[in-house]
Design a protein around this motif. Structure first.
Motif, PDB file in Angstrom:
ATOM      1  N   GLY A   1       0.839  -1.201   0.000  1.00 36.05           N
ATOM      2  CA  GLY A   1       0.000   0.000   0.000  1.00 36.05           C
ATOM      3  C   GLY A   1       0.866   1.240   0.000  1.00 36.05           C
ATOM      4  N   GLU A   2       1.292   1.689   1.181  1.00 42.94           N
ATOM      5  CA  GLU A   2       2.128   2.883   1.289  1.00 42.94           C
ATOM      6  C   GLU A   2       3.619   2.559   1.235  1.00 42.94           C
ATOM      7  N   LEU A   3       3.970   1.303   1.092  1.00 45.08           N
ATOM      8  CA  LEU A   3       5.369   0.873   1.005  1.00 45.08           C
ATOM      9  C   LEU A   3       5.470  -0.300   0.048  1.00 45.08           C
ATOM     10  N   THR A   4       6.501  -0.267  -0.793  1.00 45.70           N
ATOM     11  CA  THR A   4       6.760  -1.381  -1.700  1.00 45.70           C
ATOM     12  C   THR A   4       8.089  -2.026  -1.339  1.00 45.70           C
ATOM     13  N   LEU A   5       8.056  -3.338  -1.118  1.00 50.61           N
ATOM     14  CA  LEU A   5       9.265  -4.089  -0.847  1.00 50.61           C
ATOM     15  C   LEU A   5       9.843  -4.586  -2.158  1.00 50.61           C
ATOM     16  N   ARG A   6      11.137  -4.325  -2.363  1.00 47.59           N
ATOM     17  CA  ARG A   6      11.818  -4.779  -3.577  1.00 47.59           C
ATOM     18  C   ARG A   6      12.695  -5.979  -3.246  1.00 47.59           C
ATOM     19  N   LEU A   7      12.392  -7.101  -3.863  1.00 44.70           N
ATOM     20  CA  LEU A   7      13.188  -8.314  -3.706  1.00 44.70           C
ATOM     21  C   LEU A   7      13.893  -8.598  -5.030  1.00 44.70           C
ATOM     22  N   ALA A   8      15.187  -8.335  -5.065  1.00 40.83           N
ATOM     23  CA  ALA A   8      15.950  -8.552  -6.288  1.00 40.83           C
ATOM     24  C   ALA A   8      16.022 -10.038  -6.615  1.00 40.83           C
TER      25      ALA A   8
END
Length: 257
Positions: free
Chosen positions: A200-207
């Motif tokens: 929602g207000e945060l996106t987690l980036r998993l390379a």
């Protein structure tokens, strides 16, 4: 008259506990020894040769800069590190695989002259959080155990309301810095280099390059799951993001359901 057996038991317990503390997360090797001339904060020091060292495996509250206030317990973490080095400022360094960070600081596990692992000592007092940043994963399981004990006892940062985990929905527009964030994965996006877990207000980036640390799981199956993630929030075009580098940075809140 005191019970001699009880006194002896107490003495043995004291010796055992002192030894246990001194040997928590012991060094696998010592690559170099150096003298500390300055303690910047709870997780960084300067050596007599001018090099700066960033302690591996721990992040302590930030000291205020450019007029910003200190985070809660930041000075206490710095003072605790100063106290650990008070008797002898010569430390042992167990270098991390990456060598240096983007600020050209040495990355190392630091040990006092009597063999105490500095990061473990601070984690035990609740003066920081364990972090896992590949490939610098030495003592990972030990650091996690030490932090868990402090957390169960609500020591330090774990009992400080201002440092408690924050819901992704409550992050401000200019959120930044290290944080523990809770949320539910509302959508999973993919790109050539990464998976994107939208809270929602945060996106987690998993390379994708870090996926082997997650046992090559399929992040698309995480849609709808609730978690608590730890890491550094940064902004990209007004969007708050956090890099998810290792499973140790995630606590699933739904028991896999």
């Amino acid at each position: 008259m005191h019970d001699i057996g009880a006194l002896l038991a107490g003495a043995l317990l004291f010796v055992w506990s002192t030894t246990a503390v001194a040997t928590q997360c012991p060094a696998e090797r010592i690559d170099a020894r150096a003298e500390v001339v300055r303690v910047h904060d709870g997780d960084s020091i300067r050596l007599s040769d001018g090099r700066n060292v960033r302690l591996v495996g721990i992040n302590t509250p930030e000291m205020g800069r450019d007029g910003a206030p200190d985070e809660p317990l930041a000075r206490r973490a710095r003072e605790a590190l100063i106290d650990l080095l008070a008797g002898n400022r010569t430390v042992g360094l167990e270098m991390a695989p990456e060598g240096t960070d983007r600020y050209d600081r040495l990355l190392a596990h630091v040990y006092t002259a009597d063999g105490q692992n500095v990061a473990a000592a601070l984690l035990r007092r609740g003066l920081g959080w364990h972090i896992a940043v590949p490939p610098n994963l030495g003592h990972l399981d030990c650091y996690r155990r030490v932090e868990r004990a402090a957390r169960e006892a609500d020591r330090g940062v774990h009992g400080e309301a201002a440092l408690a985990p924050v819901a992704a929905a409550d992050l401000g527009a200019n959120a930044g810095g290290f944080a523990l964030v809770t949320g539910t994965i509302q959508r999973v996006g993919t790109s050539r280099r990464a998976y994107w877990l939208d809270l929602g207000e945060l996106t987690l980036r998993l390379a994708r390059a870090d996926l082997p640390y997650f046992e090559n799981a399929d992040p698309r199956r995480w849609h709808g799951r609730s978690l608590r993630a730890r890491g550094w929030i940064y902004q990209v075009d007004g969007q708050a993001r956090m890099n998810l580098r290792h499973p140790a940075a995630v606590e699933w809140m739904d028991n896999g359901k």
